[in-house]
Design a protein around this motif. Structure first.
Motif, PDB file in Angstrom:
ATOM      1  N   LEU A 150     -14.108   3.715 -32.446  1.00 22.16           N
ATOM      2  CA  LEU A 150     -13.544   2.703 -31.547  1.00 22.16           C
ATOM      3  C   LEU A 150     -14.583   2.158 -30.576  1.00 22.16           C
ATOM      4  N   THR A 151     -14.460   0.849 -30.259  1.00 20.30           N
ATOM      5  CA  THR A 151     -15.280   0.183 -29.235  1.00 20.30           C
ATOM      6  C   THR A 151     -14.327  -0.519 -28.275  1.00 20.30           C
ATOM      7  N   LYS A 152     -14.537  -0.293 -26.968  1.00 19.85           N
ATOM      8  CA  LYS A 152     -13.650  -0.903 -25.974  1.00 19.85           C
ATOM      9  C   LYS A 152     -14.008  -2.390 -25.806  1.00 19.85           C
ATOM     10  N   VAL A 153     -12.977  -3.236 -25.800  1.00 21.54           N
ATOM     11  CA  VAL A 153     -13.144  -4.677 -25.561  1.00 21.54           C
ATOM     12  C   VAL A 153     -12.553  -4.981 -24.187  1.00 21.54           C
ATOM     13  N   GLU A 154     -13.388  -5.399 -23.242  1.00 22.66           N
ATOM     14  CA  GLU A 154     -12.940  -5.669 -21.882  1.00 22.66           C
ATOM     15  C   GLU A 154     -12.065  -6.933 -21.834  1.00 22.66           C
ATOM     16  N   ALA A 155     -11.170  -6.948 -20.860  1.00 24.69           N
ATOM     17  CA  ALA A 155     -10.326  -8.139 -20.667  1.00 24.69           C
ATOM     18  C   ALA A 155     -11.178  -9.324 -20.214  1.00 24.69           C
ATOM     19  N   GLU A 156     -10.829 -10.516 -20.701  1.00 26.15           N
ATOM     20  CA  GLU A 156     -11.562 -11.727 -20.329  1.00 26.15           C
ATOM     21  C   GLU A 156     -10.553 -12.859 -20.090  1.00 26.15           C
ATOM     22  N   ALA A 157     -10.688 -13.513 -18.932  1.00 30.08           N
ATOM     23  CA  ALA A 157      -9.752 -14.586 -18.579  1.00 30.08           C
ATOM     24  C   ALA A 157     -10.002 -15.829 -19.428  1.00 30.08           C
ATOM     25  N   ALA A 158      -8.905 -16.550 -19.767  1.00 32.28           N
ATOM     26  CA  ALA A 158      -9.023 -17.817 -20.511  1.00 32.28           C
ATOM     27  C   ALA A 158      -9.498 -18.927 -19.583  1.00 32.28           C
ATOM     28  N   THR A 159     -10.163 -19.935 -20.160  1.00 29.80           N
ATOM     29  CA  THR A 159     -10.588 -21.125 -19.413  1.00 29.80           C
ATOM     30  C   THR A 159      -9.861 -22.333 -19.999  1.00 29.80           C
ATOM     31  N   THR A 190     -11.010 -24.596 -21.915  1.00 27.62           N
ATOM     32  CA  THR A 190     -11.387 -24.894 -23.296  1.00 27.62           C
ATOM     33  C   THR A 190     -11.512 -23.672 -24.179  1.00 27.62           C
ATOM     34  N   ASP A 191     -11.709 -22.477 -23.601  1.00 20.22           N
ATOM     35  CA  ASP A 191     -11.924 -21.266 -24.397  1.00 20.22           C
ATOM     36  C   ASP A 191     -10.809 -20.263 -24.144  1.00 20.22           C
ATOM     37  N   PRO A 192     -10.321 -19.578 -25.227  1.00 19.43           N
ATOM     38  CA  PRO A 192      -9.303 -18.552 -25.037  1.00 19.43           C
ATOM     39  C   PRO A 192      -9.895 -17.280 -24.432  1.00 19.43           C
ATOM     40  N   GLY A 193      -9.049 -16.455 -23.839  1.00 17.45           N
ATOM     41  CA  GLY A 193      -9.468 -15.159 -23.321  1.00 17.45           C
ATOM     42  C   GLY A 193      -8.801 -14.056 -24.112  1.00 17.45           C
ATOM     43  N   ASN A 194      -8.843 -12.798 -23.605  1.00 12.53           N
ATOM     44  CA  ASN A 194      -8.201 -11.682 -24.296  1.00 12.53           C
ATOM     45  C   ASN A 194      -7.807 -10.598 -23.307  1.00 12.53           C
ATOM     46  N   LEU A 195      -6.840  -9.736 -23.740  1.00 13.81           N
ATOM     47  CA  LEU A 195      -6.430  -8.568 -22.976  1.00 13.81           C
ATOM     48  C   LEU A 195      -7.357  -7.403 -23.309  1.00 13.81           C
ATOM     49  N   GLU A 196      -7.387  -6.382 -22.456  1.00 16.18           N
ATOM     50  CA  GLU A 196      -8.185  -5.181 -22.735  1.00 16.18           C
ATOM     51  C   GLU A 196      -7.608  -4.463 -23.943  1.00 16.18           C
ATOM     52  N   HIS A 197      -8.474  -3.985 -24.910  1.00 17.25           N
ATOM     53  CA  HIS A 197      -8.043  -3.245 -26.086  1.00 17.25           C
ATOM     54  C   HIS A 197      -9.243  -2.533 -26.702  1.00 17.25           C
ATOM     55  N   GLU A 244      -1.383   1.440 -32.544  1.00 18.26           N
ATOM     56  CA  GLU A 244      -2.099   0.344 -33.203  1.00 18.26           C
ATOM     57  C   GLU A 244      -1.483  -1.006 -32.808  1.00 18.26           C
ATOM     58  N   ILE A 245      -2.349  -1.999 -32.638  1.00 15.43           N
ATOM     59  CA  ILE A 245      -1.905  -3.378 -32.379  1.00 15.43           C
ATOM     60  C   ILE A 245      -1.904  -4.094 -33.723  1.00 15.43           C
ATOM     61  N   THR A 246      -0.706  -4.259 -34.305  1.00 14.68           N
ATOM     62  CA  THR A 246      -0.635  -4.855 -35.651  1.00 14.68           C
ATOM     63  C   THR A 246      -0.758  -6.377 -35.617  1.00 14.68           C
ATOM     64  N   GLY A 247      -0.266  -7.006 -34.539  1.00 14.07           N
ATOM     65  CA  GLY A 247      -0.416  -8.455 -34.403  1.00 14.07           C
ATOM     66  C   GLY A 247      -1.625  -8.775 -33.553  1.00 14.07           C
ATOM     67  N   HIS A 248      -2.742  -9.051 -34.190  1.00 12.73           N
ATOM     68  CA  HIS A 248      -3.984  -9.239 -33.440  1.00 12.73           C
ATOM     69  C   HIS A 248      -3.904 -10.394 -32.443  1.00 12.73           C
ATOM     70  N   SER A 249      -3.054 -11.394 -32.728  1.00 10.16           N
ATOM     71  CA  SER A 249      -2.976 -12.554 -31.829  1.00 10.16           C
ATOM     72  C   SER A 249      -2.361 -12.198 -30.481  1.00 10.16           C
ATOM     73  N   THR A 250      -1.686 -11.037 -30.406  1.00 14.12           N
ATOM     74  CA  THR A 250      -1.041 -10.671 -29.137  1.00 14.12           C
ATOM     75  C   THR A 250      -2.049 -10.335 -28.057  1.00 14.12           C
ATOM     76  N   VAL A 251      -3.295 -10.015 -28.443  1.00 12.67           N
ATOM     77  CA  VAL A 251      -4.308  -9.708 -27.422  1.00 12.67           C
ATOM     78  C   VAL A 251      -5.047 -10.969 -26.984  1.00 12.67           C
ATOM     79  N   VAL A 252      -4.764 -12.106 -27.670  1.00 13.93           N
ATOM     80  CA  VAL A 252      -5.465 -13.354 -27.354  1.00 13.93           C
ATOM     81  C   VAL A 252      -4.705 -14.105 -26.261  1.00 13.93           C
ATOM     82  N   VAL A 253      -5.415 -14.525 -25.232  1.00 15.90           N
ATOM     83  CA  VAL A 253      -4.857 -15.371 -24.186  1.00 15.90           C
ATOM     84  C   VAL A 253      -5.272 -16.809 -24.507  1.00 15.90           C
ATOM     85  N   PRO A 254      -4.334 -17.700 -24.869  1.00 17.71           N
ATOM     86  CA  PRO A 254      -4.715 -19.056 -25.297  1.00 17.71           C
ATOM     87  C   PRO A 254      -5.484 -19.801 -24.207  1.00 17.71           C
TER      88      PRO A 254
END
Length: 761
Positions: A428-437, A439-446, A463-473
């Motif tokens: 596993l590799t930790k992905v830090e949360a990033e705010a959306a702008t 023009t660019d989407p962000g993501n939740l911590e996972h 497990e997060i089965t729906g990968h789009s749920t971590v995406v902040v549009p």
């Protein structure tokens, strides 16, 4: 208002003073001038409002003009919608202009007094605008036009009507939908033979409905119908034909019968499984059965089966039995009944050869490999182990399995323990949360595994089965609308789009007491700031104010001179001429033909009545104090003839002479004279008061008399005569007559003034 042909009077009256000095004219006069009536749309529907503009084309040498506005059936003038063009007074050089809608005759009227110069222009001149409403039920193309044109030169008083033509723009009216209210068919039931046709007739009410008739069949396998109601019989049976117009429907039940077309079916032999049949006939249209003599049959004339009429395929060889499986005897089969036969033609009831229990062990491969060990097996049945080579325990090739390598038997290759496979918790590799702008989407911590799976925690438990749920549009730009000085700008970032709007400077001037300027219609910016420029030196007078020559701002209001109130008494008697009493009615009166120039303003010119009796009336107007002496010359007074149903109007005309009360400017008494048929007051027979008698007969309304023609207006060179009362419904020349009488009064009264002055005390 008459809905068949409504004429609204658009009358420009300009009386030009004749000056001794010459005025400039066109070097080459314009020989043809268009009068345009322009709608703001060329297509409309009932209930729509159409705005019309009246425009005068390039013109020269025009001092007076008059025209009627003709509104066709289907359009109704919108009350209070008429408006003169902005600054028309200064454009045409008028001393005064006004637009009124008179209750007297339900017509529009523009009056004006022009300067000495004829009007000329090399471009179009907007005159006025008004609105019409499209009436319910209107259709076709409608045009608002102008007629009764009169155009004169101020300098020569020459008629130029033939130089003016009217240009009309048609408006196409789309009729409102008219739904069907009922539909009937000429038949409710009918019978048609197969292959034949019949046309049903639908009658729709109302006959002018805008709905069209559609036809359908509920069973097209029996009968079909086309768009004209033509029904075609397909096969015997019953179908319902439906005609529909809008929401209304009607039906006809169609029964299809068959006109049989018989075809012979030849006889056929039977075999071991299929019955043959004797010769018979069948209808090609409906499938009905008949014998060869034409008699109806209920079924096909089948023959009996022939049990010996087998049809054999090829020989099937014997399959031997083994330790496990049974064998099969050699045989041949009938392709029709599928029975089994031996070489001699005898029926084989059971083809099975029992098992013989003989094994054939394969010692080259390990047929049995299970958790308890491995062994050789019989080729015929893997469940049978070699009794000599019994089950032997596996020999592992390693101590324990890894992610990629299992534990196998070194002898038979059996997998004793499978490879563990990929363990996400170890990758596993930790992905830090990033705010959306914007023009660019962000993501939740996972947490992300090297295999691509996503988890909520570091232990890979959830497990997060729906990968789009971590995406902040991406947020998208939050645009602030463009302004005069700024383009469209995002309120979250520094992005811009398009250009600044730029200032929209209003054509009209804004002004205050000292300055005028053009203001932006979208913001508070201003431009062209200038101080007011007075149109003349000195102060305002009783004749004119001080205006800014640029913007028209009233820098000093026009002075108001002293006025004197004049009250003219008279009586009005209402008579009942038949069995029905008269109801409430308003009557109007008019002064004209002053012996000397008088500018007057009417205060009261009507009398309200309700029933048959005598009413006291007072016609009240004011005149400038400085013109008081001019009133001594007298004036004419009459009743305006209306067109109310059932009424007759007294046509008498009086001439009124005031008697002044000392020097205080008041009227002490009046002397009245009736005007004789030759147009002159009867000075030898004064009357004490002016009396008008009107009658009401409900059953026999009096038709209004025809209005005088323009050619019958008084001539300024003739002796003063009272004008015949104008008829309601046609006041096209009333103001022109009054204006001309002001001029003719000076001539006429000069001939009789000495006789009249002796009555002044």
């Amino acid at each position: 208002m008459n809905k068949r042909i409504t004429s609204l009077l658009l009358c420009f009256v300009m009386v030009f003073a004749m000056l001794a000095t010459a005025v400039p004219v066109f070097a080459a006069p314009i020989e043809s001038t268009q009068l345009k009536v322009i709608p703001d749309k060329t297509k409309a529907s009932p209930g729509d409002i159409i705005t019309y503009s009246v425009v005068l084309g390039p013109v020269s040498d025009m001092g007076t003009m008059q025209m009627y506005l003709v509104i066709p059936t289907g359009l109704t003038y919108v009350e209070d919608s008429g408006k003169l063009a902005d600054n028309l007074k200064s454009t045409l050089g008028f001393d005064d202009t006004a637009w009124t809608e008179k209750a007297l005759d339900d017509r529009l009227k523009i009056t004006g007094v022009a300067s000495a110069a004829d009007y000329e222009s090399a471009k179009d001149t907007p005159l006025a605008t008004f609105q019409c409403k499209v009436e319910d039920g209107a259709t076709g193309t409608l045009e608002v036009g102008l007629d009764n044109l009169e155009f004169y030169s101020c300098q020569t008083w020459e008629d130029h009507t033939d130089r003016f033509s009217v240009v009309k723009t048609p408006v196409t009216i789309t009729a409102a939908p008219k739904p069907a209210t009922d539909i009937k068919l000429n038949k409710s039931a009918t019978t048609i033979y197969t292959g034949n046709t019949e046309t049903l007739v639908a009658t729709v009410e109302p006959s002018d409905t805008t709905d069209t008739v559609t036809w359908t069949s509920n069973k097209e396998s029996v009968a079909t119908v086309d768009s004209n109601g033509k029904v075609t019989a397909v096969a015997p049976g019953e179908a319902i034909i439906t005609a529909k117009a809008g929401e209304e429907t009607a039906t006809c039940t169609v029964t299809v019968s068959c006109a049989h077309n018989l075809e012979t079916v030849s006889a056929k032999e039977s075999n071991c499984t299929e019955k043959g049949w004797d010769e018979y006939q069948e209808c090609t249209l409906c499938g009905a059965l008949f014998d060869m003599s034409g008699g109806s049959r209920s079924d096909i004339p089948y023959r009996a089966l022939d049990p010996n009429a087998h049809t054999f395929g090829g020989w099937i060889d014997e399959v031997p039995a083994n330790c496990t499986n049974t064998g099969t005897k050699g045989h041949k089969d009938c392709t029709l009944c599928h029975k089994h036969f031996d070489n001699y033609g005898a029926v084989i009831v059971d083809l099975t050869i029992p098992t013989n229990g003989i094994h054939d062990f394969d010692t080259t491969t390990w047929g049995y490999k299970e958790s308890d060990g491995h062994a050789h097996v019989c080729k015929y049945n893997p469940a049978h182990h070699d009794t000599v080579d019994t089950v032997t325990a596996h020999t592992p090739d390693r101590d324990e399995a890894t992610e990629t390598d299992p534990v196998k038997c070194t002898v038979c290759g059996y997998v004793i323990t499978p490879a563990t496979g990929h363990v996400c918790a170890s990758h596993l590799t930790k992905v830090e949360a990033e705010a959306a702008t914007c023009t660019d989407p962000g993501n939740l911590e996972h947490y992300k595994c090297s295999c691509g799976k996503l988890y909520e925690d570091a232990t890979a438990t959830v497990e997060i089965t729906g990968h789009s749920t971590v995406v902040v549009p991406a947020l998208g730009h939050d645009w602030a609308e463009a302004t005069c000085t700024q383009p469209k700008t995002c309120q979250r970032c520094d992005a811009t789009e398009g250009e600044a709007l730029g200032h929209d400077w209003a054509e009209e001037w804004s002004s205050d007491e000292t300055n005028h300027w053009h203001a932006c219609t979208r913001c508070d910016a201003t431009t062209d700031l200038h101080a007011h420029n007075p149109d003349h030196e000195g102060g305002a007078t009783v004749d004119y104010p001080i205006l800014c020559t640029d913007c028209g701002y009233v820098m000093e209001e026009q002075l108001v001179e002293g006025t004197i109130r004049v009250e003219l008494p008279f009586r009005l008697t209402v008579q009942q001429l038949d069995e029905m009493a008269p109801g409430a009615q308003t009557f109007r009166f008019l002064v004209f033909g002053f012996g000397a120039p008088v500018d007057y303003e009417i205060i009261t010119d009507t009398v309200d009545t309700d029933g048959a009796k005598t009413y006291q009336g007072t016609f009240t107007f004011t005149i400038p104090e400085q013109q008081w002496d001019n009133l001594s010359e007298g004036f004419s007074f009459l009743q305006v003839v209306g067109d109310a149903e059932g009424w007759t109007y007294d046509p008498v005309v009086y001439y009124a002479m005031p008697e002044f009360r000392g020097n205080d400017g008041g009227v002490s008494a009046w002397t009245f004279y009736e005007v004789t048929p030759d147009g002159l007051p009867d000075y030898d027979s004064p009357v004490e008061e002016m009396v008008f008698v009107n009658g009401y007969a409900a059953k026999k309304p009096v038709e209004p008399s025809q209005p005088p023609k323009p050619s019958e207006a008084p001539n300024p060179t003739q002796t003063l005569k009272p004008v015949q009362p104008p008829q309601t419904g046609d006041h096209s020349h009333l103001i022109l007559w009054v204006s001309l009488l002001l001029v003719s009064g000076a001539v006429g009264t000069a001939m009789v003034s000495q006789k009249r002055r002796k009555n002044v005390k």
